[in-house]
Each structure stands twice: as structure tokens, then as C-alpha cells.
Design a protein around this motif. Structure first.
Motif, PDB file in Angstrom:
ATOM      1  N   PRO A   1       9.249   0.063   1.525  1.00 23.16           N
ATOM      2  CA  PRO A   1       9.337   0.112   2.995  1.00 23.16           C
ATOM      3  C   PRO A   1       8.609  -1.047   3.676  1.00 23.16           C
ATOM      4  CG  PRO A   1       8.769   2.262   2.089  1.00 23.16           C
ATOM      5  CD  PRO A   1       8.666   1.289   0.957  1.00 23.16           C
ATOM      6  N   ILE A   2       9.206  -1.540   4.742  1.00 26.53           N
ATOM      7  CA  ILE A   2       8.580  -2.582   5.570  1.00 26.53           C
ATOM      8  C   ILE A   2       8.345  -2.062   6.983  1.00 26.53           C
ATOM      9  CG2 ILE A   2       8.935  -4.826   6.661  1.00 26.53           C
ATOM     10  CD1 ILE A   2      10.345  -5.742   4.141  1.00 26.53           C
ATOM     11  N   GLY A   3       9.345  -1.389   7.547  1.00 29.49           N
ATOM     12  CA  GLY A   3       9.178  -0.869   8.899  1.00 29.49           C
ATOM     13  C   GLY A   3      10.454  -0.249   9.431  1.00 29.49           C
ATOM     14  N   THR A   4      10.469  -0.014  10.746  1.00 27.68           N
ATOM     15  CA  THR A   4      11.600   0.628  11.418  1.00 27.68           C
ATOM     16  C   THR A   4      12.030  -0.213  12.613  1.00 27.68           C
ATOM     17  OG1 THR A   4      10.693   2.794  10.795  1.00 27.68           O
ATOM     18  CG2 THR A   4      12.409   2.753  12.491  1.00 27.68           C
ATOM     19  N   ILE A   5      13.333  -0.393  12.776  1.00 30.82           N
ATOM     20  CA  ILE A   5      13.850  -1.187  13.897  1.00 30.82           C
ATOM     21  C   ILE A   5      13.635  -0.450  15.216  1.00 30.82           C
ATOM     22  CG2 ILE A   5      15.935  -2.129  14.950  1.00 30.82           C
ATOM     23  CD1 ILE A   5      16.980  -2.751  12.196  1.00 30.82           C
ATOM     24  N   GLU A   6      13.022  -1.159  16.184  1.00 26.69           N
ATOM     25  CA  GLU A   6      12.778  -0.562  17.503  1.00 26.69           C
ATOM     26  C   GLU A   6      13.663  -1.156  18.597  1.00 26.69           C
ATOM     27  OE1 GLU A   6       8.711  -0.580  18.738  1.00 26.69           O
ATOM     28  OE2 GLU A   6       8.260   1.249  17.613  1.00 26.69           O
ATOM     29  N   ALA A   7      14.097  -2.397  18.405  1.00 24.99           N
ATOM     30  CA  ALA A   7      14.932  -3.032  19.419  1.00 24.99           C
ATOM     31  C   ALA A   7      15.784  -4.119  18.767  1.00 24.99           C
ATOM     32  CB  ALA A   7      14.089  -3.634  20.532  1.00 24.99           C
ATOM     33  N   ILE A   8      16.992  -4.358  19.336  1.00 25.94           N
ATOM     34  CA  ILE A   8      17.921  -5.357  18.829  1.00 25.94           C
ATOM     35  C   ILE A   8      18.380  -6.237  19.987  1.00 25.94           C
ATOM     36  CG2 ILE A   8      20.098  -5.759  17.605  1.00 25.94           C
ATOM     37  CD1 ILE A   8      19.840  -2.865  16.538  1.00 25.94           C
ATOM     38  N   GLU A   9      18.426  -7.552  19.754  1.00 28.89           N
ATOM     39  CA  GLU A   9      18.896  -8.475  20.784  1.00 28.89           C
ATOM     40  C   GLU A   9      19.563  -9.684  20.133  1.00 28.89           C
ATOM     41  OE1 GLU A   9      14.687 -10.866  21.414  1.00 28.89           O
ATOM     42  OE2 GLU A   9      15.310  -9.361  22.889  1.00 28.89           O
ATOM     43  N   ASP A  10      20.219 -10.492  20.949  1.00 32.60           N
ATOM     44  CA  ASP A  10      20.863 -11.706  20.447  1.00 32.60           C
ATOM     45  C   ASP A  10      19.829 -12.810  20.260  1.00 32.60           C
ATOM     46  OD1 ASP A  10      23.424 -10.630  20.432  1.00 32.60           O
ATOM     47  OD2 ASP A  10      23.750 -11.139  22.547  1.00 32.60           O
ATOM     48  N   SER A  11      20.105 -13.707  19.311  1.00 26.51           N
ATOM     49  CA  SER A  11      19.260 -14.880  19.148  1.00 26.51           C
ATOM     50  C   SER A  11      19.478 -15.827  20.325  1.00 26.51           C
ATOM     51  CB  SER A  11      19.586 -15.590  17.836  1.00 26.51           C
ATOM     52  OG  SER A  11      20.936 -16.041  17.838  1.00 26.51           O
ATOM     53  N   ASP A  12      18.648 -16.861  20.408  1.00 28.05           N
ATOM     54  CA  ASP A  12      18.742 -17.791  21.542  1.00 28.05           C
ATOM     55  C   ASP A  12      20.098 -18.483  21.615  1.00 28.05           C
ATOM     56  OD1 ASP A  12      16.161 -17.154  22.251  1.00 28.05           O
ATOM     57  OD2 ASP A  12      15.263 -18.834  21.155  1.00 28.05           O
ATOM     58  N   ASP A  13      20.690 -18.802  20.463  1.00 25.00           N
ATOM     59  CA  ASP A  13      21.993 -19.475  20.474  1.00 25.00           C
ATOM     60  C   ASP A  13      23.160 -18.486  20.454  1.00 25.00           C
ATOM     61  OD1 ASP A  13      21.903 -18.488  17.908  1.00 25.00           O
ATOM     62  OD2 ASP A  13      21.715 -20.437  16.933  1.00 25.00           O
TER      63      ASP A  13
ATOM     64  N   ASP B   1      -7.250  -0.519   3.162  1.00 23.78           N
ATOM     65  CA  ASP B   1      -8.383  -0.366   2.240  1.00 23.78           C
ATOM     66  C   ASP B   1      -7.949  -0.560   0.790  1.00 23.78           C
ATOM     67  OD1 ASP B   1     -10.845   0.218   1.133  1.00 23.78           O
ATOM     68  OD2 ASP B   1     -10.599   2.384   1.269  1.00 23.78           O
ATOM     69  N   LYS B   2      -7.166   0.359   0.255  1.00 26.94           N
ATOM     70  CA  LYS B   2      -6.697   0.282  -1.124  1.00 26.94           C
ATOM     71  C   LYS B   2      -5.265  -0.236  -1.155  1.00 26.94           C
ATOM     72  CE  LYS B   2     -10.509   2.241  -2.576  1.00 26.94           C
ATOM     73  NZ  LYS B   2     -11.532   1.491  -3.326  1.00 26.94           N
ATOM     74  N   VAL B   3      -4.973  -1.139  -2.105  1.00 28.53           N
ATOM     75  CA  VAL B   3      -3.639  -1.731  -2.178  1.00 28.53           C
ATOM     76  C   VAL B   3      -3.178  -1.823  -3.632  1.00 28.53           C
ATOM     77  CG1 VAL B   3      -3.864  -3.082  -0.057  1.00 28.53           C
ATOM     78  CG2 VAL B   3      -4.652  -4.043  -2.234  1.00 28.53           C
ATOM     79  N   TYR B   4      -1.867  -2.053  -3.792  1.00 24.83           N
ATOM     80  CA  TYR B   4      -1.271  -2.300  -5.101  1.00 24.83           C
ATOM     81  C   TYR B   4      -0.800  -3.753  -5.163  1.00 24.83           C
ATOM     82  CZ  TYR B   4      -1.079   2.789  -5.477  1.00 24.83           C
ATOM     83  OH  TYR B   4      -1.403   4.128  -5.517  1.00 24.83           O
ATOM     84  N   ILE B   5      -1.005  -4.372  -6.317  1.00 30.81           N
ATOM     85  CA  ILE B   5      -0.512  -5.728  -6.570  1.00 30.81           C
ATOM     86  C   ILE B   5       0.625  -5.610  -7.580  1.00 30.81           C
ATOM     87  CG2 ILE B   5      -1.096  -8.031  -7.407  1.00 30.81           C
ATOM     88  CD1 ILE B   5      -4.029  -7.379  -6.668  1.00 30.81           C
TER      89      ILE B   5
ATOM     90  N   CYS C   1       0.858  -1.183   0.000  1.00 29.52           N
ATOM     91  CA  CYS C   1       0.000   0.000   0.000  1.00 29.52           C
ATOM     92  C   CYS C   1       0.894   1.232   0.000  1.00 29.52           C
ATOM     93  CB  CYS C   1      -0.932  -0.008   1.220  1.00 29.52           C
ATOM     94  SG  CYS C   1      -0.075   0.100   2.806  1.00 29.52           S
ATOM     95  N   ASP C   2       0.302   2.400   0.186  1.00 25.21           N
ATOM     96  CA  ASP C   2       1.097   3.627   0.149  1.00 25.21           C
ATOM     97  C   ASP C   2       2.057   3.727   1.328  1.00 25.21           C
ATOM     98  OD1 ASP C   2      -1.048   3.847   1.900  1.00 25.21           O
ATOM     99  OD2 ASP C   2      -1.182   6.015   1.683  1.00 25.21           O
ATOM    100  N   LYS C   3       1.842   2.934   2.387  1.00 24.15           N
ATOM    101  CA  LYS C   3       2.725   2.968   3.551  1.00 24.15           C
ATOM    102  C   LYS C   3       3.869   1.978   3.452  1.00 24.15           C
ATOM    103  CE  LYS C   3       0.130   6.002   5.689  1.00 24.15           C
ATOM    104  NZ  LYS C   3       0.590   7.384   5.901  1.00 24.15           N
TER     105      LYS C   3
END
Length: 281
Positions: free
Chosen positions: A228-240, A258-262, A146-148
């Protein structure tokens, strides 16, 4: 007719009263300038308010057609940008490409528009239903945004409808990268929060920080690069402890979708057929 006449005869005094009252008002207005001006001003104000309400109502119902027009215009612009990117890639003029800020890989994409007719956000495996299908050129494994920002991927399609797997689905997996770097990862949703998702298996050498923008990688044939997908808010180590994980605030608000692009790659079928022949799947 007789019933109407009986009603008028029965209530003739009221009709006579209204007639005389109307005549009296007309005489007062006609022969008194102040009352004339007051009535004229009030009438103009009332008529103006009525026309204003009618205009607002007409404008509201015209929004749908206006939105459709803007969507189609945006789709045409997206296709034109894709064509320009292809031509830039063919010229091999890296300096011009860099100056324009266009990360093009030379692949062509086609675009379509659609409206959301059903959208779930309360499940672990949500789905989105669209009002476009194979009759409109929509096929499985096309991208949806979408537009976002990114919305999801088309899962299946009938003649006039299609169903997409959004980012808010535990089976969703989107190839992405940190904008401005070569750090690539995969976006996966854990089902906890409709406003957030997670980057998984980020290499330890990745350069990233809170506030960085996450975009499509362009490695798959589903999405063009840098949506765009998003913005990083927090970073941490994986379980291993061998990778980084990052919490991402999604650009798309799925509660108001509501309205989208394919979007689909022009060479997707050829690429898919070649890859299947190679892997034997």
C-alpha cells in the motif's frame, strides 16, 4: 557513632512517643476485631496497588522486547510468503494464484527489520536514519516500508547505520499503480503537505476514481508488488491537459514512524549489472 547516640539522647522523647504510639495501635488492632479487619483490608489494598504499579512498569519496559519479537515474526512470515509466491510462479498454476489473490512475479525478496533513530519531516528533502547497515545486509536501493505502507528507499549505508530517502522528499520517485487496474504512474512529492503526495503522468485512458487504492507496481526490483502507498483523494488534468494528476493521501504517517521493514530483491545485483551493461551507464 557518638553523633548518632547524641541525636537519640537529644530527641529521646520523640522516640518514646513513637514507641508508645506503635504499641497502642498494636493493642487496639489485636483486641478489636473491627479495627483489625480495617487495618488488614487497608494493608492488602496498599500492597495490591504497589504490586499493580510494579506490574505496569515492568509491562511498559517489556513492550520494546515484545515489539522486536513481533517484528522478527512478521519478517519471517513475509519471507515465507515470498517463498510460496516463487513456488506458485514456478508451477505456472495461474488458477491457484488467482484464487489466492497473490500477484507474484517469481522474484525472491529478503527482509530485515530496523528502528528509526532520526526522522525529518519539515524539509523539502527529508531523510530517515536507521539503526541497521551493511553489517546487517542493508544496501543502497533497498525498499523501506512499515505496517501501514511504503516509507521510502535506502540511499546510503555504513556498517551499522543507513539513510533512506522517504516519500517526503522531492527526489523520491516510486513506481505505482491503481489497485485492481492496469493504470501505472509515478508518485512524486511536491513538498507542500506531509500527509499527501501526487501521482503524475497518468495516461488519459486510465480508469481511476476518488477512493481508489494506490500500491507498488512491482515493475522495479526495489519493492514487491501491491504494498500500500495511499488513497486517491482528488483527480485533475495536468497542465498540458494530456495526462491526469491525482492527489494521494499517504498510508504512512511519517510523524509517528518507529519500526520499519527493509526489503531487497535476491537478484537485484545481477539485474542491475545487466541493465548497466546494456545502457552503458
Amino acid at each position: 557513632m557518638q553523633t548518632l547516640l547524641n541525636f537519640i539522647i537529644k530527641h529521646n522523647h520523640w522516640f518514646l512517643f513513637l514507641l508508645l504510639e506503635g504499641a497502642g495501635v498494636m493493642l487496639v488492632v489485636q483486641f478489636n476485631s473491627y479495627q483489625n479487619a480495617t487495618i488488614f483490608t487497608s494493608a492488602n489494598r496498599a500492597v495490591g496497588n504497589i504490586f499493580s504499579i510494579i506490574s505496569d512498569v515492568n509491562g511498559y519496559f517489556a513492550l520494546k522486547s515484545e515489539n522486536e519479537r513481533l517484528l522478527q515474526h512478521n519478517r519471517e512470515l513475509l519471507e515465507q510468503v515470498g517463498v510460496l509466491n516463487e513456488k506458485l510462479a514456478q508451477t505456472g498454476d495461474s488458477a491457484t494464484i488467482a484464487a489466492l489473490g497473490q500477484g507474484t512475479d517469481g522474484r525472491g525478496f529478503i527482509y530485515n527489520t530496523a528502528s528509526v533513530v532520526n526522522n525529518s519531516v519539515n524539509s523539502v528533502n527529508n531523510f530517515i536514519t536507521l539503526d541497521k547497515g551493511t553489517a546487517d545486509g542493508v544496501l543502497p536501493e533497498m525498499g523501506l516500508f512499515c505496517d501501514k505502507g511504503v516509507v521510502g528507499i535506502i540511499y546510503t549505508a555504513s556498517a551499522h547505520y543507513s539513510i533512506a530517502i522517504p516519500l517526503l522528499n522531492s527526489k523520491s520517485s516510486i513506481s505505482c499503480r491503481i489497485k485492481g487496474s492496469e493504470s501505472f504512474s509515478t508518485l512524486q512529492w511536491d513538498g507542500d503537505d506531509i500527509r499527501h503526495s501526487n501521482l503524475v503522468d497518468l495516461p488519459r485512458y486510465s480508469k481511476l476514481s476518488v477512493g481508489d487504492t494506490v500500491v507498488t507496481s512491482g515493475f522495479s526490483s526495489i519493492f514487491p508488488k501491491d504494498i500500500p502507498i495511499g488513497t486517491i483523494e482528488a483527480i485533475e488534468d495536468s497542465d498540458d491537459g494530456m495526462f491526469y494528476c491525482a492527489k494521494v493521501l499517504l498510508s504512512t504517517d511519517f510523524t509517528t514512524l518507529d519500526k520499519v521493514y527493509i526489503v531487497g530483491s535476491k537478484g537485484y545485483e545481477e539485474q542491475k549489472e545487466l541493465e548497466q551493461s546494456t545502457t552503458g551507464k
